[in-house]
Design a protein around this motif. Structure first.
Motif, PDB file in Angstrom:
ATOM      1  N   HIS A  64       0.838  -1.203   0.000  1.00 19.15           N
ATOM      2  CA  HIS A  64       0.000   0.000   0.000  1.00 19.15           C
ATOM      3  C   HIS A  64       0.875   1.256   0.000  1.00 19.15           C
ATOM      4  N   GLY A  65       1.940   1.255   0.790  1.00 17.67           N
ATOM      5  CA  GLY A  65       2.852   2.394   0.836  1.00 17.67           C
ATOM      6  C   GLY A  65       3.549   2.622  -0.493  1.00 17.67           C
ATOM      7  N   LYS A  66       3.927   1.542  -1.162  1.00 13.77           N
ATOM      8  CA  LYS A  66       4.576   1.666  -2.476  1.00 13.77           C
ATOM      9  C   LYS A  66       3.600   2.222  -3.509  1.00 13.77           C
ATOM     10  N   GLU A  67       2.339   1.790  -3.422  1.00 17.47           N
ATOM     11  CA  GLU A  67       1.320   2.329  -4.331  1.00 17.47           C
ATOM     12  C   GLU A  67       1.105   3.814  -4.073  1.00 17.47           C
ATOM     13  N   GLU A  68       1.073   4.200  -2.808  1.00 16.14           N
ATOM     14  CA  GLU A  68       0.874   5.610  -2.470  1.00 16.14           C
ATOM     15  C   GLU A  68       2.044   6.456  -2.967  1.00 16.14           C
ATOM     16  N   GLN A  69       3.267   5.951  -2.833  1.00 13.51           N
ATOM     17  CA  GLN A  69       4.426   6.697  -3.330  1.00 13.51           C
ATOM     18  C   GLN A  69       4.354   6.863  -4.843  1.00 13.51           C
ATOM     19  N   PHE A  75       1.310  12.403  -9.210  1.00 12.94           N
ATOM     20  CA  PHE A  75       0.734  13.704  -8.870  1.00 12.94           C
ATOM     21  C   PHE A  75       1.727  14.822  -9.186  1.00 12.94           C
ATOM     22  N   VAL A  76       2.977  14.659  -8.752  1.00 11.86           N
ATOM     23  CA  VAL A  76       3.992  15.680  -8.984  1.00 11.86           C
ATOM     24  C   VAL A  76       4.283  15.822 -10.478  1.00 11.86           C
ATOM     25  N   LYS A  77       4.377  14.710 -11.190  1.00 11.51           N
ATOM     26  CA  LYS A  77       4.615  14.785 -12.638  1.00 11.51           C
ATOM     27  C   LYS A  77       3.520  15.581 -13.329  1.00 11.51           C
ATOM     28  N   ASP A 111      13.764  11.348 -12.367  1.00 15.13           N
ATOM     29  CA  ASP A 111      14.356  10.803 -11.140  1.00 15.13           C
ATOM     30  C   ASP A 111      13.289  10.656 -10.047  1.00 15.13           C
ATOM     31  N   GLU A 112      12.915   9.412  -9.734  1.00 14.70           N
ATOM     32  CA  GLU A 112      11.845   9.174  -8.759  1.00 14.70           C
ATOM     33  C   GLU A 112      12.204   9.658  -7.360  1.00 14.70           C
ATOM     34  N   ASP A 113      13.464   9.573  -6.979  1.00 16.72           N
ATOM     35  CA  ASP A 113      13.866  10.088  -5.659  1.00 16.72           C
ATOM     36  C   ASP A 113      13.663  11.599  -5.588  1.00 16.72           C
ATOM     37  N   LEU A 118      10.389  16.314  -4.015  1.00 18.21           N
ATOM     38  CA  LEU A 118       9.618  17.476  -4.445  1.00 18.21           C
ATOM     39  C   LEU A 118       8.193  17.406  -3.901  1.00 18.21           C
ATOM     40  N   PHE A 119       7.598  16.211  -3.898  1.00 18.69           N
ATOM     41  CA  PHE A 119       6.269  16.043  -3.294  1.00 18.69           C
ATOM     42  C   PHE A 119       6.315  16.496  -1.839  1.00 18.69           C
TER      43      PHE A 119
END
Length: 162
Positions: A64-69, A75-77, A111-113, A118-119
């Motif tokens: 669930h946490g991985k899905e939320e991330q 969202f940020v993209k 870059d996902e990190d 940024l989120f």
């Protein structure tokens, strides 16, 4: 209880059980002085922060946490084309955060990190108390308890037709 006392007690209970949302850097990126005197140049508002709150990100390690991330990254993209990057960098700096790069590059967008960080900056950095200042007019807008007072005075508004 008198009538005002009863109302106060009710409001106190309501506030204590409600999450209070405080002005985020994302919100700041959309605010502007729309008065006649600003002549369309009331953005970006300068920040004089007297109280800033940075919430810790809530991270779960399960699926669930991985899905939320992943949702947060998406969202940020989706926001990147709408953000005024230079205004965001300036606002973050005025709130004591100097880690944002001056330019948003294609490598950073992939870059996902970086997108997770940024989120965090957009959603978890809050202006609790301070002043927002129009770059054109110098007009100051007070921020108290995370709520910016952007109400214009009557003489600052355009002549409205009814």
């Amino acid at each position: 209880f008198d009538r005002d006392g009863a109302r106060y007690n009710f409001i106190s209970v309501l506030i204590s059980t409600t999450t209070i949302i405080i002005m985020r850097l994302l919100t700041h990126n959309t605010l502007r002085n729309n008065s006649n005197d600003a002549k369309g140049e009331g953005f970006p508002l300068g920040i004089t922060a007297t109280e800033v709150r940075v919430d810790e990100p809530y991270i779960m390690d399960d699926d669930h946490g991985k899905e939320e991330q992943q949702r947060n990254i998406s969202f940020v993209k989706g926001l990147l084309n709408m953000l005024d990057w230079s205004a965001l960098v300036k606002a973050a700096s005025e709130m004591g955060l100097n880690a944002l790069p001056s330019k948003l590059t294609e490598d950073l967008v992939k870059d996902e990190d970086f997108l997770r960080a940024l989120f965090h900056v957009l959603m978890n950095v809050h202006l609790v108390r301070g002043i927002l200042t129009c770059p054109r007019t110098g007009r100051e807008f007070l921020v108290l308890d995370g709520i910016p007072n952007m109400i214009l005075k009557e003489d600052e508004c355009e002549n409205a037709r009814m």
